[in-house]
Design an enzyme around this catalytic site. Structure first.
Site, PDB file in Angstrom:
ATOM      1  N   SER A 177      39.193  42.055  -9.941  1.00 24.13           N
ATOM      2  CA  SER A 177      39.080  42.931  -8.782  1.00 24.13           C
ATOM      3  C   SER A 177      39.584  42.300  -7.485  1.00 24.13           C
ATOM      4  O   SER A 177      39.832  43.025  -6.524  1.00 24.13           O
ATOM      5  CB  SER A 177      37.615  43.358  -8.594  1.00 24.13           C
TER       6      SER A 177
ATOM      7  N   SER B  22      37.158  38.215 -12.062  1.00 20.81           N
ATOM      8  CA  SER B  22      37.840  38.820 -10.908  1.00 20.81           C
ATOM      9  C   SER B  22      38.534  37.851  -9.956  1.00 20.81           C
ATOM     10  O   SER B  22      39.229  38.285  -9.040  1.00 20.81           O
ATOM     11  CB  SER B  22      36.855  39.669 -10.104  1.00 20.81           C
TER      12      SER B  22
ATOM     13  N   LYS C  95      38.307  38.429   0.823  1.00 20.31           N
ATOM     14  CA  LYS C  95      38.072  39.675   0.074  1.00 20.31           C
ATOM     15  C   LYS C  95      37.087  40.545   0.839  1.00 20.31           C
ATOM     16  O   LYS C  95      36.116  40.038   1.410  1.00 20.31           O
ATOM     17  CB  LYS C  95      37.521  39.313  -1.307  1.00 20.31           C
TER      18      LYS C  95
END
Lengths: 478, 94
Positions: free
Chosen positions: A147, A171, A72
């Site tokens: 997210s 997330s 990420k």
């Protein structure tokens, strides 16, 4: 279908590592296969992809044997763009690497891409990214969740064998659920936050998004540990075992009334009931429990997380990194405000405003102080529940992945979708999402939660259920 | 709940600039979110201690031993404006 594509579709990370170690699979060919798939990704899952394999891949006798990993974009990676979904950080190449990534690399993983996300991890759909929304490989008209949406989409599409994500209020778990994958948020403090761009420091945790529970266990084993650079990191108290549990005989599963009734989509509720029935068939007993403060937890979260974010994001001021926009009048204050006006997207501004308001003179105790007391209450709810049950089960998300754009005009509706994952975040306990069926043709996630530091218990139960549920996590790989 | 004047005040505290059209929208959105959040004020929380961190932290500081750190030029390499010694910002007095 070439051999490598069928391996990518059919084998977990654990199996691929074993194949590299046995000599059945060439690590460099596998890296190149994933790298070229990531480079050709059409879901906007990646914000950076390696140009080529590193000159020297980690050796086959390292624990992770050179297997690629997608990371990420919230994690700082030395010399590699780290933009956190924000225009403000466009082109930023950190001078150091986060501990989580460094630990995976030390164990023999090789990063082949950085993944799209909601800006500074604020969002539940990946639509709040300055680099455009990411699509769900199961249905490109739908969001992948957020997210950590890019991380989940990358794994679901077979563009990464596994990925690193972060979870503040859900997330990791929610995008894993929406993309038919396994997502684990460890106990708060298990994994170092050093070099992970901060959103809400008392909640942020790194963790794996994978195809199988065994993969999640393997990645966690190489992620966790106390770090002198993060004073809140304590590591786990025992090594993570390879999950092998098959029976749930003697296990008591608590089903919280507050998170499993009203508001849960019919198809999600049905898949959840099937999973509970499977658990019973494996020998578990079910008990209805209550988390009286679960709904208040959502409100408390949307005070605490924005408040911490408003403080954390004050560092983005156009001085040390990222973009700067000078003001016409040439003042320092003007430079700060122009830089932040231009650099932050609407959701980030909204949360900074909300958090600043909640922390401002005259409102601090009414909002922030009250929310911290609610946090004590929700933690107490879990303590009480775990006196009676071993693990807690809920749907991971009350709905499957929604259509792109469907909730983006209503911030509150987006916030309410996090109701099932936020209570565990506030209590700091571990939660895992595993796929448990479909609704509207889209994957549904089952969330399991355990007491703090109960990762081995959690992974064992998840593994037993994964076996019996038999979901094909490669179902969207083409 | 929260009006345009308060929004402008909070924006200033936040070092954010809002376009005229954004002020009303922000007031509406924040009011809607705060309206939901305010349900926590109805709970009986007398005598409940606030939780700041869920894991016990011993506040342990590292030993005060110098460790290698980033060379100056590397630390400054990502700054929008810098010279050999530090970050360059507009003068606060300008």
């Amino acid at each position: 279908m070439s051999d490598l594509t069928s391996i990518i579709r059919e084998q977990s990370a654990t199996e691929q590592i074993a194949a590299i170690k046995s000599g059945a699979l060439d690590a460099r060919e596998l890296f190149e296969a994933y790298r070229s798939r990531a480079a050709a990704d059409t879901f906007n899952a990646f914000t950076w992809v390696a140009d080529e394999a590193p000159a020297a891949l980690p050796a086959a006798d390292t624990p992770l044997a050179g297997l690629p990993v997608a990371v990420k974009d919230l994690f700082s990676t030395e010399g590699v763009p780290t933009q956190a979904g924000s225009k403000l950080l466009e082109g930023y190449r950190p001078p150091y690497t986060s501990t989580a990534v460094a630990k995976l690399e030390a164990a023999g993983a090789s990063m082949h891409g950085k993944t799209n996300q909601d800006e500074f991890a604020m969002g539940s759909s990946n639509e709040n990214s300055a680099f455009g929304p990411c699509q769900n490989p199961w249905d490109p008209e739908r969001i992948p969740g957020g997210s950590s949406g890019g991380s989940a989409a990358a794994v679901a599409a077979g563009h990464a064998p596994w990925a690193l994500g972060t979870d503040t209020g859900g997330s990791i778990r929610q995008p894993a659920a929406m993309c038919g994958l396994v997502g684990l948020k460890p106990t708060y403090g298990a994994v170092s936050r050093y070099g992970m761009i901060a959103f809400a420091s008392s909640l942020d945790q790194a963790g794996p998004i994978t195809r199988t529970v065994a993969d999640a266990a393997l990645m966690l084993e190489h992620l966790h540990g106390a770090d002198s650079r993060d004073m809140t990191s304590v590591g786990l108290r025992e090594p993570i075992a390879v999950p092998s549990r098959e029976s749930l005989e003697g296990l008591v599963i608590g089903v919280p009334a507050e998170l499993t009734g009203e508001g849960v989509e019919e198809g999600v509720a049905a898949a959840f009931q099937v999973a509970l029935a499977e658990a019973e068939a494996l020998g578990a007993s079910l008990e209805t429990i209550h988390l009286p403060h679960a709904e208040a937890a959502l409100s408390a979260y949307y005070v605490l997380a924005p408040a911490e974010a408003s403080s954390n994001l004050s560092r983005f001021d156009g001085v040390r990194y990222g973009n700067r926009v000078e003001d016409a009048d040439g003042t320092l204050l003007g430079m700060y405000t122009r830089t932040r006006h231009d650099g932050f997207g609407p959701e980030v501004k909204r949360r900074i405003m909300l958090g600043t308001y909640a922390l401002s003179a005259g409102y601090y105790d009414a909002y922030y102080g009250t929310a911290q007391r609610v946090r004590t209450k929700i933690a107490g709810d879990f303590t009480e529940a775990f006196k009676k049950v071993d693990v807690i089960a809920t749907p991971t998300s009350p709905t499957v992945a929604w259509k792109l754009g469907e909730k983006s005009s209503d911030p509150l509706a987006m916030y309410l979708s996090d109701i099932c994952t936020i209570p565990m975040s506030l209590a700091g306990i571990p939660g895992i999402s595993i796929p448990c069926g479909t609704s509207q043709g889209m994957p549904v996630g089952l969330q399991l939660a355990a007491p703090a530091f109960g990762e081995n218990l959690l992974l064992g139960v998840a593994h037993a259920l994964e076996r019996t549920l038999g979901f094909d996590t490669g179902g969207a790989i083409r | 709940m929260i009006d345009a004047k308060q929004v402008l005040h909070v924006a200033r505290l936040s070092r954010l600039e809002l376009e005229p059209g954004e002020v009303e929208q922000m007031a509406t959105e924040l009011s809607s979110i705060l309206g939901h959040i305010e349900q926590i004020s109805k709970l009986d929380l007398d005598g409940v201690e606030p939780t700041m961190h869920v894991v016990p932290i011993d506040g342990g500081l590292r030993d005060d031993e110098p460790e290698p750190s980033l060379p100056i030029e590397v630390a400054l390499s990502q700054a929008p404006k810098a010279n050999a010694e530090g970050f360059i910002v507009p003068s606060p007095q300008a």
